[in-house]
Write a protein that holds these residues in place. Structure first.
Motif, PDB file in Angstrom:
ATOM      1  N   GLU A   1     -13.513  -0.544  -2.541  1.00 48.26           N
ATOM      2  CA  GLU A   1     -15.137  -0.191  -3.458  1.00 48.26           C
ATOM      3  C   GLU A   1     -14.376  -0.548  -5.076  1.00 48.26           C
ATOM      4  O   GLU A   1     -14.815  -1.290  -5.513  1.00 48.26           O
ATOM      5  CB  GLU A   1     -14.861   1.352  -3.474  1.00 48.26           C
ATOM      6  N   LEU A   2     -12.730  -0.174  -5.198  1.00 52.27           N
ATOM      7  CA  LEU A   2     -12.886  -1.127  -6.210  1.00 52.27           C
ATOM      8  C   LEU A   2     -13.564  -2.433  -6.711  1.00 52.27           C
ATOM      9  O   LEU A   2     -13.313  -2.810  -7.770  1.00 52.27           O
ATOM     10  CB  LEU A   2     -11.696  -0.170  -7.445  1.00 52.27           C
TER      11      LEU A   2
ATOM     12  N   PHE B   1      -7.014   2.435   2.051  1.00 53.99           N
ATOM     13  CA  PHE B   1      -8.258   1.227   2.121  1.00 53.99           C
ATOM     14  C   PHE B   1      -9.485   1.353   1.656  1.00 53.99           C
ATOM     15  O   PHE B   1      -9.971   0.342   1.326  1.00 53.99           O
ATOM     16  CB  PHE B   1      -7.796   0.297   3.308  1.00 53.99           C
ATOM     17  N   ARG B   2     -10.531   2.712   1.919  1.00 54.81           N
ATOM     18  CA  ARG B   2     -11.837   2.524   1.659  1.00 54.81           C
ATOM     19  C   ARG B   2     -11.820   2.327   0.108  1.00 54.81           C
ATOM     20  O   ARG B   2     -12.486   1.652  -0.793  1.00 54.81           O
ATOM     21  CB  ARG B   2     -12.301   3.680   1.935  1.00 54.81           C
TER      22      ARG B   2
ATOM     23  N   SER C   1       0.917  -1.315   0.042  1.00 53.54           N
ATOM     24  CA  SER C   1      -0.524   0.659  -0.089  1.00 53.54           C
ATOM     25  C   SER C   1       0.541   1.482  -0.259  1.00 53.54           C
ATOM     26  O   SER C   1       0.535   1.926  -0.907  1.00 53.54           O
ATOM     27  CB  SER C   1      -1.258   0.216   1.149  1.00 53.54           C
ATOM     28  N   ARG C   2       1.882   0.999   0.830  1.00 53.40           N
ATOM     29  CA  ARG C   2       3.054   2.680   1.337  1.00 53.40           C
ATOM     30  C   ARG C   2       3.170   2.556  -0.465  1.00 53.40           C
ATOM     31  O   ARG C   2       3.410   3.633  -0.755  1.00 53.40           O
ATOM     32  CB  ARG C   2       4.162   2.409   1.954  1.00 53.40           C
ATOM     33  N   ASP C   3       3.623   1.999  -1.416  1.00 51.32           N
ATOM     34  CA  ASP C   3       4.212   2.054  -2.916  1.00 51.32           C
ATOM     35  C   ASP C   3       3.184   2.819  -3.756  1.00 51.32           C
ATOM     36  O   ASP C   3       3.386   3.860  -4.748  1.00 51.32           O
ATOM     37  CB  ASP C   3       4.728   1.243  -3.544  1.00 51.32           C
ATOM     38  N   ILE C   4       1.706   1.839  -3.453  1.00 52.24           N
ATOM     39  CA  ILE C   4       0.606   2.425  -4.336  1.00 52.24           C
ATOM     40  C   ILE C   4      -0.061   3.842  -4.144  1.00 52.24           C
ATOM     41  O   ILE C   4      -0.078   4.881  -4.821  1.00 52.24           O
ATOM     42  CB  ILE C   4      -0.652   1.677  -4.262  1.00 52.24           C
TER      43      ILE C   4
END
Length: 95
Positions: free
Chosen positions: A69-70, A64-65, A48-51
């Motif tokens: 949702e995607l 994360f939300r 997640s940190r990279d994205i």
């Protein structure tokens, strides 16, 4: 390029989907970018940190939300690792 096909399909679908906002778009484009950099292997293994850095999302809650949702909306399949040392898996819908 399969990345371009997935990206074009996303943009076509999201135009009709009122649930998708600019943060979802930034996140999806960032995921495609990382997928391309990693050799377009499905699934993408990502932290997640990279994205978040690439998509300019500052809040973990927002990230994360939006990724959930995607996944819930059918644009990706998201399999979180729940471990800081293990990347999550993101599957793209390839034709």
């Amino acid at each position: 390029m399969k990345e371009m096909n997935v990206l074009c399909a996303f943009f076509k679908a999201q135009q009709k989907d009122g649930r998708i906002g600019i943060t979802h778009i930034a996140l999806f484009v960032s995921l495609i970018y990382h997928w391309y950099i990693e050799g377009s292997i499905n699934p993408l293994s990502a932290f997640s940190r990279d994205i978040m850095k690439t998509s300019k999302i500052k809040s973990h809650v927002t990230y994360f939300r939006c990724i959930k949702e995607l996944s819930d909306y059918g644009y990706i399949i998201y399999k979180p690792s729940f471990k800081k040392t293990q990347a999550s898996k993101i599957y793209f819908m390839e034709e």
